[in-house]
Write a protein that holds these residues in place. Structure first.
Motif, PDB file in Angstrom:
ATOM      1  N   THR A 174       0.839  -1.211   0.000  1.00  0.00           N
ATOM      2  CA  THR A 174       0.000   0.000   0.000  1.00  0.00           C
ATOM      3  C   THR A 174       0.869   1.256   0.000  1.00  0.00           C
ATOM      4  O   THR A 174       0.552   2.249  -0.666  1.00  0.00           O
ATOM      5  N   GLN A 175       1.974   1.208   0.734  1.00  0.00           N
ATOM      6  CA  GLN A 175       2.889   2.350   0.827  1.00  0.00           C
ATOM      7  C   GLN A 175       3.416   2.766  -0.540  1.00  0.00           C
ATOM      8  O   GLN A 175       3.661   3.941  -0.795  1.00  0.00           O
ATOM      9  N   ASN A 176       3.611   1.777  -1.429  1.00  0.00           N
ATOM     10  CA  ASN A 176       4.166   2.058  -2.758  1.00  0.00           C
ATOM     11  C   ASN A 176       3.098   2.315  -3.818  1.00  0.00           C
ATOM     12  O   ASN A 176       3.425   2.527  -4.985  1.00  0.00           O
ATOM     13  N   MET A 177       1.824   2.242  -3.434  1.00  0.00           N
ATOM     14  CA  MET A 177       0.741   2.481  -4.395  1.00  0.00           C
ATOM     15  C   MET A 177       0.415   3.973  -4.479  1.00  0.00           C
ATOM     16  O   MET A 177       0.850   4.774  -3.648  1.00  0.00           O
ATOM     17  N   GLU A 178      -0.385   4.312  -5.495  1.00  0.00           N
ATOM     18  CA  GLU A 178      -0.815   5.706  -5.641  1.00  0.00           C
ATOM     19  C   GLU A 178      -1.738   6.089  -4.484  1.00  0.00           C
ATOM     20  O   GLU A 178      -2.351   5.231  -3.854  1.00  0.00           O
ATOM     21  N   GLU A 179      -1.814   7.384  -4.241  1.00  0.00           N
ATOM     22  CA  GLU A 179      -2.677   7.886  -3.166  1.00  0.00           C
ATOM     23  C   GLU A 179      -4.136   7.483  -3.421  1.00  0.00           C
ATOM     24  O   GLU A 179      -4.636   7.602  -4.530  1.00  0.00           O
ATOM     25  N   GLY A 180      -4.775   6.953  -2.385  1.00  0.00           N
ATOM     26  CA  GLY A 180      -6.173   6.556  -2.526  1.00  0.00           C
ATOM     27  C   GLY A 180      -6.355   5.085  -2.829  1.00  0.00           C
ATOM     28  O   GLY A 180      -7.460   4.559  -2.754  1.00  0.00           O
ATOM     29  N   ARG A 181      -5.267   4.384  -3.175  1.00  0.00           N
ATOM     30  CA  ARG A 181      -5.337   2.934  -3.452  1.00  0.00           C
ATOM     31  C   ARG A 181      -4.684   2.162  -2.315  1.00  0.00           C
ATOM     32  O   ARG A 181      -3.792   2.677  -1.638  1.00  0.00           O
ATOM     33  N   SER A 182      -5.136   0.924  -2.104  1.00  0.00           N
ATOM     34  CA  SER A 182      -4.543   0.088  -1.052  1.00  0.00           C
ATOM     35  C   SER A 182      -4.665  -1.385  -1.440  1.00  0.00           C
ATOM     36  O   SER A 182      -5.465  -1.748  -2.304  1.00  0.00           O
ATOM     37  N   MET A 183      -3.859  -2.216  -0.807  1.00  0.00           N
ATOM     38  CA  MET A 183      -3.840  -3.661  -1.091  1.00  0.00           C
ATOM     39  C   MET A 183      -4.774  -4.390  -0.127  1.00  0.00           C
ATOM     40  O   MET A 183      -4.684  -4.210   1.091  1.00  0.00           O
TER      41      MET A 183
ATOM     42  N   LYS B  57      -2.571  -0.426   5.351  1.00  0.00           N
ATOM     43  CA  LYS B  57      -2.617   0.963   5.825  1.00  0.00           C
ATOM     44  C   LYS B  57      -1.307   1.678   5.504  1.00  0.00           C
ATOM     45  O   LYS B  57      -0.238   1.086   5.529  1.00  0.00           O
ATOM     46  N   ARG B  58      -1.446   2.973   5.219  1.00  0.00           N
ATOM     47  CA  ARG B  58      -0.270   3.808   4.955  1.00  0.00           C
ATOM     48  C   ARG B  58       0.313   4.323   6.261  1.00  0.00           C
ATOM     49  O   ARG B  58      -0.412   4.660   7.186  1.00  0.00           O
TER      50      ARG B  58
END
Length: 545
Positions: A133-142, A214-215
């Protein structure tokens, strides 16, 4: 274990866990099983440091503990072995293989388990989902379910296995390392857990974990730490408490062995032949024991049905390819019967022996030249030859052949065997035959490889230490640039920070990074040779026992 293995293990422990763990680990490697009091006395470290070091080693499976040899009530004894510690050298290869087979999720699962020794499934899923999730675009999560699915696939293919339950670990006194080392390896220094010894080794528990990654909010580090402490004090139940997982190194090694055989067939014959061998190895993955010298027999009809549809090989062509593989001098594939259109096996031990032989020949050629390699190959093929026969068969002048034989003899790559005609061993009545013993030569080369890797690691550590100030300065500037970019700084500010490193320093830094990358690459290449030679030595020991 040899001095070179202990030296390499010490360097690996120092690099990954620090000098204190290295001191305790090398003490156990050199002295064998010891209790806590003896380790403290021999190392000169405090009780607390020794306990923490043992906890780290037990956590990573590099140390076994059992009740003392003097019977019930005696202090717990700790022992360590080189095999598990040397696996640290292969960590990059395990992670890369997981990435190739299962993508970024599989890569991070294996990386987390290697870094921490063992973890619960829920803990691994949460950590990996947060990192993705940390490496994904803002607003996206795993989603946790996606990571759980990848974890289950790794277990199904036996790349992950449960840690065996703790049994017979001695009395629960102060000599036990720490509560964190609960799912340690069994007390007996035997092989790693297998489905036969532990029925639920590959059983995935039902887990009630729902949510998304979570970020981490960098601006609220203090709050995050408080939340982490609160979670530790009041953990949530997910249905897999007490079930810990570890990486199954043997399964990875079987994969590496299969890939080496497939690659050798592709180089020797062609891509289609290698695909046929790949299909045979894939079909026999489950049915063949890891220690078997050859796979279970497969009929030509089964192989034909299991071939990838993209190859579209007609049945007569498949029969021709199988005949070609059976007739090949390397003998990677053998014929075991005529039923079902012909029964075929992959000769695993013979394949490893041929790969090890090719490695030995390559080493001789690189170090002593093509003519010495010709003599070495000749002795491997003919077994025993006199000096005159070597000169004639190799078609090399007597003086040169003599020099080359003596050079190979001095390096222990060639052996000299005396066969006397009479009991007095008179030189005039004795045959002097040159020969090559492949197994002892492979063992010697394996020790040379351990020495080479240890030298490479020492050189890399020395280079990093010499340029420590420059590397720290570079890291500080990179951190400042990252924080400025995150806060939306102007280009002029970024340029001003970048200019804090002068042109000569930048040139020196580029040269250092290039040199360290070359040393890292060399370590990985030597490890491939180590794996091949270790597999051959272990396979020979298994086939003769």
């Amino acid at each position: 274990m040899t001095a070179q293995e202990v030296r390499l293990c010490g360097l690996l422990l120092r690099e990954h866990f620090g000098e204190v763990v290295e001191k305790v680990g090398t003490q156990l490697l050199r002295s064998g099983a010891q209790n806590l009091r003896t380790i403290i006395h021999e190392t000169g470290l405090s009780v607390d440091l020794v306990k923490k070091s043992l906890m780290v080693l037990v956590q990573h499976g590099a140390c076994l503990f059992s009740s003392g040899r003097k019977g019930p009530g005696s202090p717990t004894e700790y022992r360590s072995g080189c095999d598990r510690i040397l696996r640290i050298l292969r960590y990059p290869r395990y992670i890369y293989t997981a990435k190739t087979l299962y993508g970024d999720t599989g890569e991070l699962i294996i990386e987390e388990l290697l870094q921490r020794g063992h973890m619960t499934m829920s803990g691994t899923v949460k950590t990996v989902a947060d990192r993705l999730t940390q490496n994904m675009e803002e607003g996206r999560s795993m989603d946790y379910s996606e990571v759980s699915s990848a974890f289950s696939k790794l277990v199904e293919t036996h790349f992950l296995q449960r840690c065996p339950p703790l049994a017979g670990a001695g009395t629960a006194d102060s000599t036990n390392p720490a509560p964190g080392a609960t799912p340690a390896t069994p007390s007996t220094p035997s092989a790693p857990p297998t489905p036969e010894s532990f029925p639920d080794c590959y059983k995935v528990p039902h887990m009630t974990l729902v949510g998304r990654g979570k970020r981490q909010l960098t601006a609220e580090d203090g709050e995050d730490q408080r939340n982490a402490k609160r979670q530790k004090m009041d953990p949530e139940a997910h249905g897999d408490e007490g079930i810990y997982w570890q990486v199954n190194f043997e399964r990875f090694h079987l994969h590496f062995r299969d890939q080496a055989i497939i690659s050798a067939v592709a180089n020797k014959l062609d891509q289609t032949s290698s695909e046929i061998v790949r299909t045979m190895l894939r079909m026999s993955e489950v049915t063949t024991s890891p220690a078997a010298t050859c796979t279970k027999p497969l009929s030509a009809n089964e192989i034909f049905r299991s071939l990838p549809a993209s190859y579209n090989i007609p049945r007569p062509i498949l029969d021709q390819y199988l005949t070609l593989l059976v007739d090949d001098p390397m003998e990677f594939v053998g014929k075991a019967g005529e039923s079902g259109g012909g029964m075929y096996v992959v000769n695993l031990h013979r394949a490893l022996a041929n790969l090890a032989r090719a490695t030995l020949e390559s080493v001789v050629q690189e170090r002593f030249g093509s003519r010495s390699a010709r003599i070495f190959r000749l002795l491997l093929r003919k077994r025993h030859l006199e000096q005159k026969q070597v000169e004639d068969f190799a078609m090399i002048p007597a003086k040169e052949a003599k020099d080359m034989l003596y050079t190979l003899l001095s390096q222990n790559l060639v052996q000299l065997q005396e066969i006397p005609k009479t009991p007095d061993y008179a030189p005039s009545r004795t045959f002097y035959l040159y020969t090559v013993n492949q197994l002892p030569t492979a063992r010697m080369l394996l020790q040379n490889c351990y020495k080479t890797v240890a030298n490479l690691i020492e050189r890399r550590l020395f280079e990093s230490k010499e340029s420590k100030r420059l590397l720290e300065k570079s890291q500080r500037i990179e951190a400042i640039l990252a924080s400025l970019q995150a806060s939306g700084a102007e280009p002029e500010q970024l340029t001003e920070v970048e200019e804090m490193i002068t042109a000569p320093e930048k040139q020196q830094l580029d040269g250092l990074r290039l040199h360290i990358n070359k040393l890292d690459s060399a370590e990985n290449q030597v490890d491939e040779t180590i794996f091949l030679l270790e597999s051959y030595v272990n396979s020979t020991a298994t086939s003769t026992s």
